[in-house]
Design a protein around this motif. Structure first.
Motif, PDB file in Angstrom:
ATOM      1  N   TYR A 381       0.830  -1.205   0.000  1.00 31.45           N
ATOM      2  CA  TYR A 381       0.000   0.000   0.000  1.00 31.45           C
ATOM      3  C   TYR A 381       0.868   1.260   0.000  1.00 31.45           C
ATOM      4  O   TYR A 381       0.490   2.285  -0.558  1.00 31.45           O
ATOM      5  CB  TYR A 381      -0.927   0.010   1.227  1.00 31.45           C
ATOM      6  CG  TYR A 381      -1.858  -1.176   1.300  1.00 31.45           C
ATOM      7  CD1 TYR A 381      -3.048  -1.193   0.578  1.00 31.45           C
ATOM      8  CD2 TYR A 381      -1.535  -2.276   2.087  1.00 31.45           C
ATOM      9  CE1 TYR A 381      -3.904  -2.294   0.647  1.00 31.45           C
ATOM     10  CE2 TYR A 381      -2.376  -3.368   2.161  1.00 31.45           C
ATOM     11  CZ  TYR A 381      -3.564  -3.377   1.439  1.00 31.45           C
ATOM     12  OH  TYR A 381      -4.388  -4.463   1.501  1.00 31.45           O
ATOM     13  N   GLN A 382       2.033   1.170   0.659  1.00 34.57           N
ATOM     14  CA  GLN A 382       2.913   2.336   0.770  1.00 34.57           C
ATOM     15  C   GLN A 382       3.789   2.554  -0.447  1.00 34.57           C
ATOM     16  O   GLN A 382       4.381   3.618  -0.604  1.00 34.57           O
ATOM     17  CB  GLN A 382       3.816   2.180   2.010  1.00 34.57           C
ATOM     18  CG  GLN A 382       3.066   2.165   3.328  1.00 34.57           C
ATOM     19  CD  GLN A 382       3.972   1.787   4.487  1.00 34.57           C
ATOM     20  OE1 GLN A 382       4.988   1.113   4.301  1.00 34.57           O
ATOM     21  NE2 GLN A 382       3.585   2.192   5.697  1.00 34.57           N
ATOM     22  N   ASN A 384       3.044   2.967  -3.498  1.00 34.71           N
ATOM     23  CA  ASN A 384       2.470   3.910  -4.470  1.00 34.71           C
ATOM     24  C   ASN A 384       2.525   3.413  -5.910  1.00 34.71           C
ATOM     25  O   ASN A 384       2.482   4.212  -6.844  1.00 34.71           O
ATOM     26  CB  ASN A 384       3.175   5.277  -4.384  1.00 34.71           C
ATOM     27  CG  ASN A 384       2.957   5.944  -3.050  1.00 34.71           C
ATOM     28  OD1 ASN A 384       1.877   5.832  -2.463  1.00 34.71           O
ATOM     29  ND2 ASN A 384       3.983   6.626  -2.555  1.00 34.71           N
ATOM     30  N   TRP A 386       0.408   0.966  -7.109  1.00 32.51           N
ATOM     31  CA  TRP A 386      -0.933   0.584  -7.560  1.00 32.51           C
ATOM     32  C   TRP A 386      -1.676   1.839  -8.020  1.00 32.51           C
ATOM     33  O   TRP A 386      -1.946   2.746  -7.252  1.00 32.51           O
ATOM     34  CB  TRP A 386      -1.700  -0.120  -6.447  1.00 32.51           C
ATOM     35  CG  TRP A 386      -1.186  -1.506  -6.166  1.00 32.51           C
ATOM     36  CD1 TRP A 386      -0.181  -1.847  -5.337  1.00 32.51           C
ATOM     37  CD2 TRP A 386      -1.676  -2.711  -6.731  1.00 32.51           C
ATOM     38  NE1 TRP A 386       0.026  -3.196  -5.340  1.00 32.51           N
ATOM     39  CE2 TRP A 386      -0.893  -3.774  -6.195  1.00 32.51           C
ATOM     40  CE3 TRP A 386      -2.700  -3.025  -7.646  1.00 32.51           C
ATOM     41  CZ2 TRP A 386      -1.093  -5.110  -6.536  1.00 32.51           C
ATOM     42  CZ3 TRP A 386      -2.907  -4.361  -7.971  1.00 32.51           C
ATOM     43  CH2 TRP A 386      -2.103  -5.389  -7.429  1.00 32.51           C
ATOM     44  N   HIS A 387      -2.058   1.864  -9.283  1.00 28.68           N
ATOM     45  CA  HIS A 387      -2.797   3.005  -9.834  1.00 28.68           C
ATOM     46  C   HIS A 387      -4.246   2.972  -9.381  1.00 28.68           C
ATOM     47  O   HIS A 387      -4.836   4.013  -9.079  1.00 28.68           O
ATOM     48  CB  HIS A 387      -2.715   2.993 -11.369  1.00 28.68           C
ATOM     49  CG  HIS A 387      -3.429   4.130 -12.016  1.00 28.68           C
ATOM     50  ND1 HIS A 387      -3.034   5.439 -11.866  1.00 28.68           N
ATOM     51  CD2 HIS A 387      -4.542   4.150 -12.823  1.00 28.68           C
ATOM     52  CE1 HIS A 387      -3.843   6.230 -12.545  1.00 28.68           C
ATOM     53  NE2 HIS A 387      -4.773   5.472 -13.133  1.00 28.68           N
ATOM     54  N   ASN A 388      -4.810   1.780  -9.333  1.00 27.39           N
ATOM     55  CA  ASN A 388      -6.209   1.597  -8.914  1.00 27.39           C
ATOM     56  C   ASN A 388      -6.199   0.900  -7.557  1.00 27.39           C
ATOM     57  O   ASN A 388      -5.884  -0.276  -7.450  1.00 27.39           O
ATOM     58  CB  ASN A 388      -6.969   0.767  -9.958  1.00 27.39           C
ATOM     59  CG  ASN A 388      -8.458   0.744  -9.701  1.00 27.39           C
ATOM     60  OD1 ASN A 388      -8.899   0.935  -8.567  1.00 27.39           O
ATOM     61  ND2 ASN A 388      -9.240   0.497 -10.744  1.00 27.39           N
ATOM     62  N   LYS A 389      -6.567   1.649  -6.481  1.00 23.71           N
ATOM     63  CA  LYS A 389      -6.492   1.103  -5.129  1.00 23.71           C
ATOM     64  C   LYS A 389      -7.450  -0.068  -4.926  1.00 23.71           C
ATOM     65  O   LYS A 389      -7.199  -0.944  -4.092  1.00 23.71           O
ATOM     66  CB  LYS A 389      -6.802   2.207  -4.105  1.00 23.71           C
ATOM     67  CG  LYS A 389      -5.888   3.420  -4.208  1.00 23.71           C
ATOM     68  CD  LYS A 389      -4.418   3.047  -4.006  1.00 23.71           C
ATOM     69  CE  LYS A 389      -3.526   4.278  -4.095  1.00 23.71           C
ATOM     70  NZ  LYS A 389      -2.097   3.931  -3.981  1.00 23.71           N
ATOM     71  N   LYS A 390      -8.574  -0.114  -5.661  1.00 24.52           N
ATOM     72  CA  LYS A 390      -9.514  -1.220  -5.523  1.00 24.52           C
ATOM     73  C   LYS A 390      -8.875  -2.545  -5.944  1.00 24.52           C
ATOM     74  O   LYS A 390      -9.216  -3.609  -5.415  1.00 24.52           O
ATOM     75  CB  LYS A 390     -10.767  -0.963  -6.360  1.00 24.52           C
ATOM     76  CG  LYS A 390     -11.615   0.200  -5.862  1.00 24.52           C
ATOM     77  CD  LYS A 390     -12.867   0.367  -6.738  1.00 24.52           C
ATOM     78  CE  LYS A 390     -13.723   1.532  -6.230  1.00 24.52           C
ATOM     79  NZ  LYS A 390     -14.926   1.724  -7.078  1.00 24.52           N
ATOM     80  N   GLN A 391      -7.980  -2.463  -6.896  1.00 24.19           N
ATOM     81  CA  GLN A 391      -7.352  -3.691  -7.399  1.00 24.19           C
ATOM     82  C   GLN A 391      -6.462  -4.351  -6.328  1.00 24.19           C
ATOM     83  O   GLN A 391      -6.272  -5.563  -6.353  1.00 24.19           O
ATOM     84  CB  GLN A 391      -6.525  -3.380  -8.654  1.00 24.19           C
ATOM     85  CG  GLN A 391      -7.383  -3.025  -9.865  1.00 24.19           C
ATOM     86  CD  GLN A 391      -6.549  -2.689 -11.078  1.00 24.19           C
ATOM     87  OE1 GLN A 391      -5.362  -2.410 -10.969  1.00 24.19           O
ATOM     88  NE2 GLN A 391      -7.186  -2.721 -12.246  1.00 24.19           N
ATOM     89  N   ILE A 392      -5.971  -3.545  -5.383  1.00 24.73           N
ATOM     90  CA  ILE A 392      -5.172  -4.136  -4.298  1.00 24.73           C
ATOM     91  C   ILE A 392      -6.041  -5.064  -3.469  1.00 24.73           C
ATOM     92  O   ILE A 392      -5.667  -6.199  -3.144  1.00 24.73           O
ATOM     93  CB  ILE A 392      -4.573  -3.035  -3.393  1.00 24.73           C
ATOM     94  CG1 ILE A 392      -3.667  -2.103  -4.199  1.00 24.73           C
ATOM     95  CG2 ILE A 392      -3.788  -3.658  -2.246  1.00 24.73           C
ATOM     96  CD1 ILE A 392      -3.080  -0.973  -3.382  1.00 24.73           C
ATOM     97  N   GLN A 413       1.182   2.189 -11.495  1.00 25.20           N
ATOM     98  CA  GLN A 413       1.689   3.535 -11.796  1.00 25.20           C
ATOM     99  C   GLN A 413       3.205   3.550 -11.616  1.00 25.20           C
ATOM    100  O   GLN A 413       3.729   3.175 -10.578  1.00 25.20           O
ATOM    101  CB  GLN A 413       1.039   4.559 -10.864  1.00 25.20           C
ATOM    102  CG  GLN A 413       1.449   6.000 -11.174  1.00 25.20           C
ATOM    103  CD  GLN A 413       0.586   7.005 -10.426  1.00 25.20           C
ATOM    104  OE1 GLN A 413      -0.635   6.868 -10.395  1.00 25.20           O
ATOM    105  NE2 GLN A 413       1.220   7.982  -9.828  1.00 25.20           N
TER     106      GLN A 413
END
Length: 856
Positions: A381-382, A384, A386-392, A413
């Motif tokens: 999460y830290q 940065n 992942w462009h789409n946070k939902k995909q995490i 990203q």
């Protein structure tokens, strides 16, 4: 002094002895105890002992009495410390105050000063007391009672001086002695107690160590200095299969150490016994069944009371399985790291417990633009990325449910804020008992602009890395060069000394023979056979001396870059025949076969090179080959490969160790010092070969194995003679023989030598003592067929005379006689003289020169 005085004195001494008894029996054990109660009790007892001392004093005047409390308080403070002495001082202080009298203040100050001086001595003069106990106690006693005399000033004026006069001598003599004796007694008790405790501790440690060594899962063995086993534990017997009676008092090396490593292990053990600090090493031991176990040893020496080594105690760990496991683990880890970093896809390893990224490979950094430190230690999460946070959330939920993910499509990203579409495949794996997710990320972006940007970024990073690597490389090279220069400087000093010693030997040896046997020749009673033998020795020694001097001069000219090749037509066939003829006798004396292998055709054998340099190169290599070969053969060969002539000299001699092969071409260097001692030589021959080969545009190297012979290779550019010429063969018949030679020589002995030889050849000899006479004789005698001209002569030099003669008789051959041996030194005379011969003149060389000009 009556009976009462001695009774009180004895009572004082008795109390002091009671103090020493209490110290030995009780307080020694409790002196190091941290509980205050024990120290307080000791202080109270000391206080009451001080009161008893004050109750049995010897009275000087009413209200003024003396006792040994000063000794008691100072010594107790020294041995028991602050708390007991402070309590004792307080109790005696109060009692003395209650007694009153004219001496009350003096008594109080004596109590305080005695205790304080004892404490000061304890904390500041501890080392002095350890080294010189008696002197320390006597000094302290003197100071305590000197201060006590000072306190007499507190007495009333009419009593102060009288008291000081009366007690000064006994106070400064008896009291310090009493302090010293009591101190020595307590010190002895303390030392005895420490020795007793140390012995008890040592015995307990020895018992525990013995029990541990018998049961620990380590090999424990004790060997005497001859390698005999005097102790071993059960573990050694269990892993090797031997019985105790089969090995005890037997030789360790003969039973346990394999034959192939026995000498090495014995040598290491012997070094340990002799005091070398080899505390750890590994070696194999044999079990009863013949299996070999690898053991890691830690060693210590067991010595007697005189410090002599009695035995060696060794603790060994069986690391056979561990070694195998480590090797297998290394291979596995190496294989994983290779695949991990070689993968073109990005790989990310994340710890499941906290989602922290623990590792990424090179591709992950290249694709994203981030560095490893941007990832490692951060959660997904830290990071940065992942462009789409939902995909995490989708990715982690799928991983939790299925325990693996295949081709999960996501948008990531990059560091430059560009977005890439990727496929993520992940699986849970266990590493060191922890669960990790290994995710492989494949870029599937088709946008060319983004790809070009990444490629440009990659090129810039690569360029920066390359520049950094080049800078680091240059710094490393500079550092290495500095180290090499330092080592060369040190080596140069060593070589200089070795060279001077060697040169002294190489020059003095033939000189000794020349001088010695020349002296023998002066005697009239020498038989012809012995005289001929002496002459042969003198000639050989002179040639040996000349070779040493020539080599030194040649190396000097190479170092100063004054050697210049003289390129002339050279016949390889003819040169090889000459070399074979020269060295055949030398080889036959050692019963060695000399082989010539010319793998070129006659049409290829006529080349352009410096014949003199080529002869010296081959001569040096042949001379070395024959010198270092005791049996077998020496082979001289040449073959043509494309545009390069490949020469070699191969022998079946002693060979050269690999570690010495890179230094033998350096000047003054031989492979080993023992070679110089056994075979002699200056260490210049191969250096000269290397210099000449490189001057002629080639290279030289060596191939060798110790005991299997040596092959020296060198190459020269192939420069064939394009136009064939008629060359007179050395074996062709002479068409004519000139009869008259003019020898221009001012030195009488040199002329007599030449005259003797030329007369022997049936040649008419004329002499000119200087250059001017030589010109006049040429003008007057047209039958002179050749001139032997010394360069250095009086009146007119040979150089000027030759120039004048050439003006008058252009075709008259003039051969220079010169003491200059270097090519560059005679090079400047090429336009004046037709040829030259160097001094000392060799008969064979002179004959060849005369043959060249059809004189003989």
């Amino acid at each position: 002094m009556g009976h009462e005085f001695f009774a009180r004195l004895i009572q004082n001494i008795s109390l002091l002895l009671v103090f020493s008894y209490l110290y030995n029996s009780n307080w020694l054990n409790n002196n190091t105890n941290k509980e205050i109660i024990h120290k307080a009790i000791a202080g109270v007892i000391l206080g009451f002992m001080g009161i008893l001392l004050m109750k049995t004093p010897w009275i000087y005047q009413p209200g003024i009495s003396f006792d040994t409390r000063s000794i008691l308080l100072s010594v107790s403070a020294l041995f028991l410390g602050f708390i007991p002495s402070a309590i004792a001082m307080a109790i005696t202080f109060m009692y003395r105050f209650s007694m009153g009298g004219d001496g009350v203040y003096m008594g109080i100050m004596v109590i305080i000063s005695s205790g304080l001086i004892g404490l000061i001595w304890r904390y500041f003069f501890k080392e002095f007391t350890k080294k010189k106990a008696a002197l320390s106690f006597l000094t302290m006693g003197f100071i305590v009672h000197f201060v006590m005399l000072i306190w007499t000033s507190l007495l009333p004026d009419e009593k102060s001086l009288n008291t000081l006069y009366a007690i000064a001598i006994p106070t400064l003599s008896i009291y310090p002695m009493g302090t010293m004796l009591l101190g020595i007694l307590l010190n002895k008790q303390q030392l005895n107690w420490e020795n007793r405790k140390a012995k008890e501790s040592l015995l307990e440690m020895d018992r525990r160590f013995s029990d541990m060594m018998k049961n620990v899962q380590l090999i424990s063995v004790i060997l005497d200095t001859n390698g005999k086993i005097i102790f071993c534990n059960e573990y050694l017997l269990r892993i090797t299969g031997f019985l105790y009676e089969e090995i005890i008092n037997k030789n360790w090396f003969e039973i346990f150490i394999p034959q192939e490593t026995r000498a090495k292990v014995y040598k290491t053990t012997n070094k340990i016994i002799q005091g070398d600090s080899i505390l750890y090493f590994e070696n194999e031991i044999c079990t009863k069944s013949g299996e070999k176990l690898l053991i890691a040893w830690s060693n210590t020496l067991l010595k007697d009371e005189n410090g002599e080594t009695e035995a060696i105690a060794a603790i060994g760990e069986n690391i056979t399985d561990k070694k195998r496991y480590i090797e297998a683990l290394k291979k596995s880890k190496s294989k994983f790291n290779t695949l991990f970093n070689a993968s073109p896809d990005a790989i990310m390893i994340t710890r499941m417990a906290d989602n922290i990224i623990s590792n990424v490979n090179k591709s992950a950094c290249l694709i994203s633009g981030y560095q490893r430190h941007d990832f490692i230690g951060k959660t997904i999460y830290q990071s940065n990325i992942w462009h789409n946070k939902k995909q995490i959330a989708e990715y982690t939920a799928l991983m939790d449910a299925e325990k693996k993910v295949s081709n999960f499509e996501a948008e990531l990203q990059m560091k430059d804020n560009s977005v890439k579409t990727v496929l993520i495949s992940g699986e849970i794996t266990e590493i060191h008992n922890e669960l990790f997710i290994m995710a492989v990320v494949r870029d599937i972006t088709e946008r060319k602009n983004a790809e070009k940007a990444i490629q440009q970024k990659t090129k810039e990073t690569a360029k920066l890395n390359k520049e950094l690597a080049e800078t680091i490389s240059k710094l490393e090279m500079l550092n290495k060069e500095l180290i090499v220069q330092k080592e060369k400087a040190e080596e140069s000093n060593r070589l200089k000394s070795a060279f001077l010693q060697n040169m002294s030997h190489e020059i003095r040896t033939p000189m000794n023979a020349i001088i010695g046997f020349t002296g023998f020749l002066a005697k009239n009673n020498i038989v012809p056979e012995k005289k001929a033998h002496f002459i042969e020795i003198i000639q050989n020694s002179a040639e040996q001396l000349l070779a040493v001097v020539t080599n030194i001069l040649t190396v000097s000219s190479l170092e100063t870059k004054q050697e210049k090749p003289e390129y002339l037509e050279t016949d390889i066939f003819q040169l090889f025949n000459e070399m074979h003829s020269i060295f055949e006798l030398q080889a036959s004396k050692k019963n060695i076969a000399l082989i010539s292998n010319i793998a070129i055709v006659v049409e290829e054998s006529l080349v352009i090179t410096d014949k003199t340099m080529l002869i010296q190169i081959i001569s040096n290599l042949l001379n070395n080959a024959i010198k270092f070969t005791e049996q077998g053969s020496v082979e001289l060969g040449v073959f043509l490969k494309e545009t390069v002539l490949n020469f070699y000299v191969k022998d079946t001699g002693i060979g050269i160790k690999p570690e010495y092969q890179h230094i033998i071409f350096e000047r003054f260097n031989q492979a080993e010092i023992s070679i110089q001692t056994k075979y002699g030589g200056t260490g210049l021959g191969l250096s000269i070969c290397k210099g000449f080969v490189e001057l002629l545009g080639g290279k030289i190297w060596v191939e060798s194995m110790p005991g299997n012979g040596t092959t020296f290779h060198f190459t020269l550019p192939y420069k064939p003679v394009r136009i064939k010429k008629n060359i007179l063969s050395l074996t062709s018949e002479k068409l004519y023989k000139p009869k008259t030679i003019l020898v221009a020589e001012d030195e009488e002995n040199n002329f007599l030598f030449l005259e003797e030889f030329l007369n022997y050849m049936e040649i008419k000899v004329l002499r000119a003592a200087n250059g001017k006479i030589a010109i006049e004789m040429i003008q007057d005698n047209t039958e002179i067929d050749l001139v032997l001209m010394d360069i250095k002569m009086p009146v007119m030099s040979g150089e000027k005379a030759a120039a004048e003669i050439k003006k008058r008789r252009t075709n008259l051959p003039i051969i220079a006689q010169t003491a200059y041996a270097m090519e560059y030194e005679v090079y400047k005379y090429n336009n004046i003289f037709d040829d030259y011969i160097t001094k000392p003149i060799q008969i064979s060389e002179l004959k060849n020169k005369l043959s060249k000009y059809n004189i003989v």
